[in-house]
Design a protein around this motif. Structure first.
Motif, PDB file in Angstrom:
ATOM      1  N   ASP A 282      50.702 -28.403  35.924  1.00 55.78           N
ATOM      2  CA  ASP A 282      51.790 -29.303  35.520  1.00 55.78           C
ATOM      3  C   ASP A 282      52.922 -28.510  34.868  1.00 55.78           C
ATOM      4  N   GLU A 283      52.558 -27.496  34.077  1.00 57.13           N
ATOM      5  CA  GLU A 283      53.562 -26.666  33.423  1.00 57.13           C
ATOM      6  C   GLU A 283      54.342 -25.851  34.450  1.00 57.13           C
ATOM      7  N   ILE A 284      53.621 -25.252  35.393  1.00 58.10           N
ATOM      8  CA  ILE A 284      54.285 -24.465  36.440  1.00 58.10           C
ATOM      9  C   ILE A 284      55.218 -25.351  37.260  1.00 58.10           C
ATOM     10  N   GLN A 285      54.768 -26.546  37.602  1.00 61.98           N
ATOM     11  CA  GLN A 285      55.595 -27.441  38.401  1.00 61.98           C
ATOM     12  C   GLN A 285      56.822 -27.906  37.630  1.00 61.98           C
ATOM     13  N   GLU A 286      56.686 -28.091  36.319  1.00 66.57           N
ATOM     14  CA  GLU A 286      57.844 -28.486  35.519  1.00 66.57           C
ATOM     15  C   GLU A 286      58.894 -27.382  35.514  1.00 66.57           C
ATOM     16  N   VAL A 287      58.450 -26.141  35.337  1.00 68.69           N
ATOM     17  CA  VAL A 287      59.375 -25.010  35.331  1.00 68.69           C
ATOM     18  C   VAL A 287      60.004 -24.818  36.715  1.00 68.69           C
TER      19      VAL A 287
END
Length: 360
Positions: free
Chosen positions: A289-294
Motif C-alpha cells: 500500500d505504501e509503495i502504491q501510494e508513492v
C-alpha cells in the motif's frame, strides 16, 4: 552519542516578503552584500528597494560556479565593499557560495531562494566544485544560515517543473530518516535523530501526499494558493531539516549512482531522487500500500517511475550494475539502511522498481 537537530536561526516565508529583507537584516547589519545572477537581480531588486530605508546594498553578479576561485573573488569584493551581511539570492550554487563566503569571512548569511526545487537553503553545507564544474569536496559548516527568507509570490512564479522536482527531493525525506532511525545511524550533523526531526520528516511526506498535486496545478496557472505555500515550506524547510537532522539512506545513494549514466544528466536532482525513493522502498520490501501510494503520487506529479522516464531507453545490465556498485560505495549513504545491502540487491531493486512503474 548525542541527538542533534540543526536549523536556521530564522525561517521566514510569505507573500511579498522580499520587500522586508532589509528590515529583517537589521539584526545583523545594515551594509548588505547581495550575490545573485543578473536575471535574479532584475526580478528582486525592485521589491528590495521598496523596503531598503537606510540600508546600503552592494549587488554582485554570480559567475556560475561554486568553486574556490569564485568564493575568493566574492570575498575580495565583499571586503572592498565593507559589507556586514552576506545575502545569497537565487538557486543552490549561489546559496552554497554565499554560505562559504560567510563562513570564511565570519559574517552572518541570509539565504533567499527564488525557486523551491531542492531542500538545500536551510542546510549547513556547501558543495564545492572545480572551476570546470567537477565535484571537489563538501564544506561542512558549523551552523545553518542565520536566516532563510522565502517570498512565495516570487517562488510560485518559477516553472512548474522546478516545484515538482523539489517535491521529488522532499519525497525521500521521511523514508530515509525512517531507515536511519531503524539502523540507529548518525544524521548529517553528526548526531542521532531527534523526535522533532522525525516528526518534521513525517509531516513533509503527509504534506506532499495531501497537497502536492493541488500545488502543481496552481503553479501551472501562475497563482499562489495555500497548497503552494505549504508545498514550498515542505520542499524548503520540512525537507531541509528532515534530511539533515534525519539522515540520508538509499534514495540519495541511488541518485548518486544514476549520475554515472549520461542520459540522466538532463534531469533535475529531485527527479532522480524520486525514482531512488521507489528503489529504496522495493529494497526494503515495504508494504505494498505504501509503495502504491508513492507510485501513484509520482505518476500524478509527473515524477519518474521508470528507467525510461529517466532517459534510459535501452536498459543495459552492466550499466545498471555500475549504478548499483556506485550506490553501494562505502563513502555513500546506503550503509545507513537497517540491513546489509549488496550491489546485486540494488540491481534487483532498480529493475523491480522499473517493472512496477511500467505495470502501474
Amino acid at each position: 552519542m548525542a541527538s542533534i537537530i540543526a536549523s536556521p536561526s530564522r525561517y521566514i516565508q510569505g507573500k511579498g516578503e522580499m520587500e522586508n529583507l532589509c528590515t529583517y537584516a537589521e539584526n545583523y547589519g545594515t551594509n548588505l552584500f547581495v550575490l545573485t545572477s543578473p536575471s535574479g537581480r532584475k526580478r528582486v531588486e525592485p521589491f528590495i528597494a521598496k523596503g531598503q530605508k537606510d540600508a546600503k546594498i552592494t549587488y554582485e553578479a554570480f559567475n556560475g560556479e561554486c568553486c574556490m576561485t569564485e568564493i575568493n573573488r566574492v570575498m575580495d569584493m565583499c571586503e572592498k565593499a565593507g559589507s556586514e551581511v552576506i545575502v545569497g539570492i537565487g538557486g543552490g550554487k549561489i546559496h552554497d557560495t554565499a554560505k562559504a563566503v560567510a563562513y570564511y569571512m565570519k559574517k552572518p548569511v541570509i539565504i533567499v531562494p527564488t525557486i523551491a526545487s531542492t531542500d538545500a537553503p536551510c542546510s549547513a553545507l556547501s558543495v564545492i566544485y572545480t572551476d570546470d564544474g567537477v565535484f571537489e569536496k563538501y564544506l561542512f559548516l558549523p551552523a545553518s544560515p542565520n536566516m532563510v527568507l522565502v517570498d512565495t509570490d516570487i517562488v510560485s512564479k518559477a516553472p512548474e517543473r522546478l516545484l515538482v522536482a523539489g517535491m521529488g527531493d522532499a519525497l525521500a525525506t521521511y523514508f530515509e530518516a525512517r531507515a536511519c532511525q531503524q539502523s540507529d545511524a548518525s544524521n548529517c550533523v553528526g548526531g542521532k535523530i531527534t523526535r522533532a526531526a522525525m516528526a518534521l520528516a513525517e509531516l513533509c511526506y503527509e504534506t506532499l501526499i495531501d497537497e502536492g498535486i493541488d500545488a502543481k496545478l496552481a503553479v501551472r496557472e501562475n497563482i499562489c494558493t495555500k497548497a503552494v505555500e505549504h508545498i514550498i515550506e515542505a520542499n524548503t524547510y520540512l525537507s531541509g531539516i528532515g534530511f539533515e537532522s534525519g539522515g540520508l539512506a538509499g534514495a540519495h545513494a541511488i541518485h548518486n549512482g544514476l549520475t554515472a549514466i549520461p542520459e540522466t544528466h538532463e534531469l533535475y536532482h529531485g527527479e532522480k531522487v524520486a525514482f531512488g525513493t521507489l528503489v529504496q522502498l522495493v529494497l526494503e520490501g515495504a508494504d505494498q500500500d505504501e509503495i502504491q501510494e508513492v507510485l501513484g503520487f509520482c505518476q500524478e506529479a509527473e515524477l519518474p517511475t521508470t528507467l525510461a522516464d529517466l532517459g534510459i531507453k535501452e536498459v543495459k545490465e552492466e550499466q545498471i550494475m555500475e549504478v548499483a556498485r556506485l550506490a553501494c560505495s562505502p563513502d555513500d549513504t546506503l550503509g545507513n539502511m537497517p540491513f546489509e545491502v549488496t550491489p546485486e540487491d540494488v540491481y534487483a531493486a532498480i529493475i523491480a522498481a522499473d517493472a512496477l512503474g511500467r505495470y502501474y
